[in-house]
Design a protein around this motif. Structure first.
Motif, PDB file in Angstrom:
ATOM      1  N   ASP A   1       0.865  -1.184   0.000  1.00 42.79           N
ATOM      2  CA  ASP A   1       0.000   0.000   0.000  1.00 42.79           C
ATOM      3  C   ASP A   1       0.904   1.236   0.000  1.00 42.79           C
ATOM      4  O   ASP A   1       0.938   1.988   0.964  1.00 42.79           O
ATOM      5  CB  ASP A   1      -0.904  -0.019   1.237  1.00 42.79           C
ATOM      6  CG  ASP A   1      -2.043   0.983   1.159  1.00 42.79           C
ATOM      7  OD1 ASP A   1      -2.204   1.610   0.086  1.00 42.79           O
ATOM      8  OD2 ASP A   1      -2.760   1.145   2.157  1.00 42.79           O
ATOM      9  N   PRO A   2       1.659   1.462  -1.082  1.00 40.26           N
ATOM     10  CA  PRO A   2       2.731   2.464  -1.059  1.00 40.26           C
ATOM     11  C   PRO A   2       2.278   3.901  -0.893  1.00 40.26           C
ATOM     12  O   PRO A   2       3.033   4.731  -0.371  1.00 40.26           O
ATOM     13  CB  PRO A   2       3.424   2.265  -2.410  1.00 40.26           C
ATOM     14  CG  PRO A   2       2.385   1.651  -3.289  1.00 40.26           C
ATOM     15  CD  PRO A   2       1.570   0.775  -2.383  1.00 40.26           C
ATOM     16  N   VAL A   3       1.061   4.229  -1.300  1.00 45.84           N
ATOM     17  CA  VAL A   3       0.586   5.614  -1.180  1.00 45.84           C
ATOM     18  C   VAL A   3       0.181   5.907   0.263  1.00 45.84           C
ATOM     19  O   VAL A   3       0.668   6.853   0.885  1.00 45.84           O
ATOM     20  CB  VAL A   3      -0.580   5.877  -2.158  1.00 45.84           C
ATOM     21  CG1 VAL A   3      -1.157   7.275  -1.919  1.00 45.84           C
ATOM     22  CG2 VAL A   3      -0.112   5.739  -3.595  1.00 45.84           C
ATOM     23  N   ALA A   4      -0.694   5.090   0.826  1.00 43.71           N
ATOM     24  CA  ALA A   4      -1.182   5.346   2.185  1.00 43.71           C
ATOM     25  C   ALA A   4      -0.098   5.148   3.233  1.00 43.71           C
ATOM     26  O   ALA A   4      -0.152   5.764   4.301  1.00 43.71           O
ATOM     27  CB  ALA A   4      -2.370   4.429   2.494  1.00 43.71           C
ATOM     28  N   SER A   5       0.905   4.320   2.937  1.00 42.99           N
ATOM     29  CA  SER A   5       1.944   4.036   3.929  1.00 42.99           C
ATOM     30  C   SER A   5       3.239   4.786   3.662  1.00 42.99           C
ATOM     31  O   SER A   5       4.265   4.474   4.276  1.00 42.99           O
ATOM     32  CB  SER A   5       2.223   2.529   3.973  1.00 42.99           C
ATOM     33  OG  SER A   5       2.809   2.098   2.761  1.00 42.99           O
ATOM     34  N   CYS A   6       3.220   5.782   2.795  1.00 48.48           N
ATOM     35  CA  CYS A   6       4.442   6.473   2.403  1.00 48.48           C
ATOM     36  C   CYS A   6       5.230   7.011   3.596  1.00 48.48           C
ATOM     37  O   CYS A   6       6.451   6.821   3.688  1.00 48.48           O
ATOM     38  CB  CYS A   6       4.108   7.613   1.441  1.00 48.48           C
ATOM     39  SG  CYS A   6       5.520   8.659   1.006  1.00 48.48           S
ATOM     40  N   MET A   7       4.563   7.685   4.507  1.00 47.97           N
ATOM     41  CA  MET A   7       5.253   8.309   5.632  1.00 47.97           C
ATOM     42  C   MET A   7       5.974   7.273   6.491  1.00 47.97           C
ATOM     43  O   MET A   7       7.121   7.476   6.900  1.00 47.97           O
ATOM     44  CB  MET A   7       4.261   9.095   6.492  1.00 47.97           C
ATOM     45  CG  MET A   7       4.889   9.797   7.684  1.00 47.97           C
ATOM     46  SD  MET A   7       3.689  10.757   8.629  1.00 47.97           S
ATOM     47  CE  MET A   7       2.610   9.470   9.276  1.00 47.97           C
ATOM     48  N   ILE A   8       5.309   6.141   6.728  1.00 45.70           N
ATOM     49  CA  ILE A   8       5.905   5.116   7.573  1.00 45.70           C
ATOM     50  C   ILE A   8       7.008   4.387   6.817  1.00 45.70           C
ATOM     51  O   ILE A   8       8.067   4.086   7.375  1.00 45.70           O
ATOM     52  CB  ILE A   8       4.837   4.112   8.051  1.00 45.70           C
ATOM     53  CG1 ILE A   8       3.595   4.856   8.572  1.00 45.70           C
ATOM     54  CG2 ILE A   8       5.418   3.188   9.104  1.00 45.70           C
ATOM     55  CD1 ILE A   8       3.893   5.894   9.624  1.00 45.70           C
ATOM     56  N   ALA A   9       6.776   4.109   5.540  1.00 48.58           N
ATOM     57  CA  ALA A   9       7.791   3.428   4.737  1.00 48.58           C
ATOM     58  C   ALA A   9       9.072   4.251   4.671  1.00 48.58           C
ATOM     59  O   ALA A   9      10.183   3.713   4.766  1.00 48.58           O
ATOM     60  CB  ALA A   9       7.258   3.165   3.327  1.00 48.58           C
TER      61      ALA A   9
END
Length: 223
Positions: free
Chosen positions: A31-39
């Motif tokens: 889920d690269p968009v919604a999890s960008c900050m954490i990734a």
């Protein structure tokens, strides 16, 4: 003789072990968009909470449930029992996050569980679209928007503080006099991720790449 009904105890949420970083990255990459900050944080700092970059929690393993706890509380994956475990862990200590953010189906139930311990929300945004662009924008770029220089931090910071108060509803200088927020803005400027348009020496438009993972950049702080 009637015996009291026994309540099943929800297994607790615990910090994710460092050895599980590969599994965490696979979950975030799904889920690269919604999890960008954490990734972006995990890719830069790993998942050792001693780095000061926040803590990841799970109940049973990252593939089943995952939640980030830091400046924001971000549920990333999990069922109702996992969300209850996250709420129980978050409510055990004084609140450290400014907001609960994430996908609607996770963030809203988690907030409802935290409400008795944390009290009413400053603002509840039940429907806040997360927009994504996978190709160059069709709109013509404004040639006056450029990267902010390190010597322009004071003028840029004035606009950044105004944006934060208008967007979040609290002053980012509360608590430490603004040292932490100034340090974050300084880091964004020095890394080339703060952009602005200046007119007569004042910022009239600003935006930042607030998080940058290997797959996604999150544009925020638009003002």
């Amino acid at each position: 003789m009637l015996e009291p009904t026994r309540r099943s105890k929800t297994a607790p949420a615990r910090p994710v072990a460092v050895r599980d970083v590969g599994e965490v990255l696979r979950v975030l990459d799904a889920d690269p968009v919604a999890s960008c900050m954490i990734a972006a944080r995990v890719q830069e700092f790993g998942i050792d909470s001693r780095t000061g970059a926040g803590e990841l929690w799970s109940r049973g393993g990252p593939a089943d449930s995952l939640c980030f706890s830091g400046a924001n509380l971000v549920p990333l994956r999990g069922d109702q029992q996992a969300l209850r475990a996250f709420a129980d862990r978050a409510g055990r200590w004084p609140r450290v996050c400014s907001s609960v953010v994430g996908r609607q189906e996770l963030a809203l139930p988690l907030w409802e569980m935290l409400l008795p311990a944390w009290g009413p929300a400053r603002e509840l945004r039940a429907d806040q679209p997360l927009l994504a662009l996978a190709r160059p924008a069709a709109a013509r770029a404004d040639g006056g928007v450029r990267r902010v220089r390190p010597d322009e931090i004071d003028r840029y910071l004035t606009a950044a503080i105004a944006m934060f108060i208008e967007e979040v509803g609290i002053d980012p200088r509360t608590g430490d006099g603004g040292r932490g927020y100034r340090r974050r803005i300084k880091n964004l400027i020095e890394s080339g991720r703060a952009w602005a348009r200046f007119e007569d020496g004042e910022v009239v438009y600003k935006a930042e790449i607030g998080a940058l993972s290997r797959r996604t950049g999150q544009i925020q702080g638009v003002w």
